[in-house]
Design a protein around this motif. Structure first.
Motif, PDB file in Angstrom:
ATOM      1  N   VAL A   6      39.089  46.943  36.231  1.00 34.99           N
ATOM      2  CA  VAL A   6      39.298  46.345  34.914  1.00 34.99           C
ATOM      3  C   VAL A   6      40.796  46.071  34.767  1.00 34.99           C
ATOM      4  N   ILE A   7      41.136  44.890  34.231  1.00 34.60           N
ATOM      5  CA  ILE A   7      42.532  44.496  34.059  1.00 34.60           C
ATOM      6  C   ILE A   7      42.778  44.258  32.577  1.00 34.60           C
ATOM      7  N   HIS A  91      43.310  36.764  57.168  1.00 34.53           N
ATOM      8  CA  HIS A  91      44.473  35.906  56.946  1.00 34.53           C
ATOM      9  C   HIS A  91      45.158  36.197  55.610  1.00 34.53           C
ATOM     10  N   PHE A  92      44.688  37.241  54.891  1.00 34.85           N
ATOM     11  CA  PHE A  92      45.320  37.696  53.652  1.00 34.85           C
ATOM     12  C   PHE A  92      45.415  36.583  52.603  1.00 34.85           C
ATOM     13  N   ARG A  93      44.318  35.796  52.471  1.00 32.40           N
ATOM     14  CA  ARG A  93      44.339  34.701  51.502  1.00 32.40           C
ATOM     15  C   ARG A  93      43.022  34.592  50.749  1.00 32.40           C
ATOM     16  N   ALA A  94      43.093  33.907  49.617  1.00 32.57           N
ATOM     17  CA  ALA A  94      41.909  33.668  48.797  1.00 32.57           C
ATOM     18  C   ALA A  94      42.147  32.436  47.939  1.00 32.57           C
ATOM     19  N   GLU A  95      41.051  31.872  47.442  1.00 30.60           N
ATOM     20  CA  GLU A  95      41.125  30.796  46.454  1.00 30.60           C
ATOM     21  C   GLU A  95      40.927  31.406  45.073  1.00 30.60           C
ATOM     22  N   ILE A  96      41.562  30.799  44.098  1.00 32.44           N
ATOM     23  CA  ILE A  96      41.429  31.241  42.716  1.00 32.44           C
ATOM     24  C   ILE A  96      40.573  30.222  41.964  1.00 32.44           C
ATOM     25  N   GLY A  97      39.825  30.722  40.998  1.00 34.97           N
ATOM     26  CA  GLY A  97      39.040  29.844  40.137  1.00 34.97           C
ATOM     27  C   GLY A  97      39.037  30.401  38.730  1.00 34.97           C
ATOM     28  N   ALA A 116      47.387  37.535  35.350  1.00 32.46           N
ATOM     29  CA  ALA A 116      46.993  38.927  35.600  1.00 32.46           C
ATOM     30  C   ALA A 116      46.241  39.082  36.918  1.00 32.46           C
ATOM     31  N   ILE A 117      45.366  38.147  37.242  1.00 32.65           N
ATOM     32  CA  ILE A 117      44.634  38.313  38.508  1.00 32.65           C
ATOM     33  C   ILE A 117      45.491  37.949  39.710  1.00 32.65           C
ATOM     34  N   PHE A 122      48.109  39.990  44.594  1.00 24.03           N
ATOM     35  CA  PHE A 122      49.277  40.294  45.426  1.00 24.03           C
ATOM     36  C   PHE A 122      49.548  41.789  45.512  1.00 24.03           C
ATOM     37  N   GLN A 123      49.430  42.508  44.405  1.00 29.04           N
ATOM     38  CA  GLN A 123      49.813  43.919  44.392  1.00 29.04           C
ATOM     39  C   GLN A 123      48.705  44.863  44.848  1.00 29.04           C
ATOM     40  N   GLN A 124      47.466  44.584  44.465  1.00 33.39           N
ATOM     41  CA  GLN A 124      46.374  45.513  44.763  1.00 33.39           C
ATOM     42  C   GLN A 124      45.481  45.057  45.917  1.00 33.39           C
ATOM     43  N   MET A 125      45.350  43.754  46.096  1.00 34.15           N
ATOM     44  CA  MET A 125      44.422  43.247  47.112  1.00 34.15           C
ATOM     45  C   MET A 125      45.152  42.796  48.372  1.00 34.15           C
ATOM     46  N   ASN A 126      46.475  42.863  48.343  1.00 39.58           N
ATOM     47  CA  ASN A 126      47.325  42.601  49.506  1.00 39.58           C
ATOM     48  C   ASN A 126      47.230  41.168  50.029  1.00 39.58           C
ATOM     49  N   PHE A 127      47.011  40.196  49.133  1.00 34.66           N
ATOM     50  CA  PHE A 127      47.027  38.802  49.566  1.00 34.66           C
ATOM     51  C   PHE A 127      48.452  38.372  49.873  1.00 34.66           C
ATOM     52  N   GLN A 128      48.601  37.483  50.813  1.00 37.46           N
ATOM     53  CA  GLN A 128      49.865  36.823  51.113  1.00 37.46           C
ATOM     54  C   GLN A 128      49.904  35.447  50.458  1.00 37.46           C
TER      55      GLN A 128
END
Length: 185
Positions: A6-7, A91-97, A116-117, A122-128
């Motif tokens: 929850v955020i 590859h430490f990536r994702a798309e946002i929607g 917020a997401i 970046f901070q919790q899910m370790n995406f680059q």
């Protein structure tokens, strides 16, 4: 699977979407204007909303995405959603929607939720890298991601086939190191 993250922001609570939220999701996803760039026809039944919720659950269980319901702190009613899909962990990536009920447009709610997401990513899910694929005519979403530091990388021609037509999409991205300033995220 661990508990749903929850955020909380100044005005919003981003939480898991459940079947009990189907009627509020149907309300805004049946709106032609909200669905204009969504890639699906406007919803017409509660089953359409339940199918969407089922998709949210499936991407989380497969670890290919996560979708938060956007609620105002004072009202526990889902007024939109935002999240990640097409996560490529190696590859430490994702798309946002994201999408938001038309009644909430122009209040900064989508930007607050998306910021917020991005922080969560970046901070919790370790995406680059976080990407956004946006139709050229969707100027509001382009402005939103650009304000949050996304860079337009190019045009993907006839990239998706949705609602009986091929759609071009702009590829936007923001990188972790571009968001390290504490005042930005």
């Amino acid at each position: 699977m661990n508990s749903f993250p929850v955020i909380e922001t100044d005005r919003l609570l981003l939480r898991e979407i459940t079947d009990e939220d189907a009627s509020s999701i149907l309300e805004y996803l049946s709106d032609d204007e909200v669905m204009k760039y969504y890639g699906l026809e406007p919803f017409t039944s509660i089953n359409d909303a339940l199918d969407e919720i089922s998709w949210y659950k499936s991407i989380r269980s497969k670890r290919t995405g996560i979708r938060w319901g956007i609620t105002l702190k004072e009202h526990d009613v889902v007024i939109g959603s935002c999240g990640f899909h097409n996560i490529v962990a190696q590859h430490f990536r994702a798309e946002i929607g994201f999408e938001l009920s038309k009644e909430q447009w122009g209040k900064g709610i989508a930007a607050e939720a998306v910021e917020a997401i991005i922080r969560q990513g970046f901070q919790q899910m370790n995406f680059q890298r976080i990407e956004a694929l946006i139709e050229p005519r969707n100027l509001a979403s382009q402005k939103l991601v650009e304000r949050l530091g996304f860079v337009r990388e190019g045009l993907l021609r006839s990239y998706e086939y949705t609602c009986g037509k091929f759609d071009d999409l702009y590829m936007y991205s923001v990188l972790k190191q571009e968001c390290q300033a504490p005042e930005q995220f």
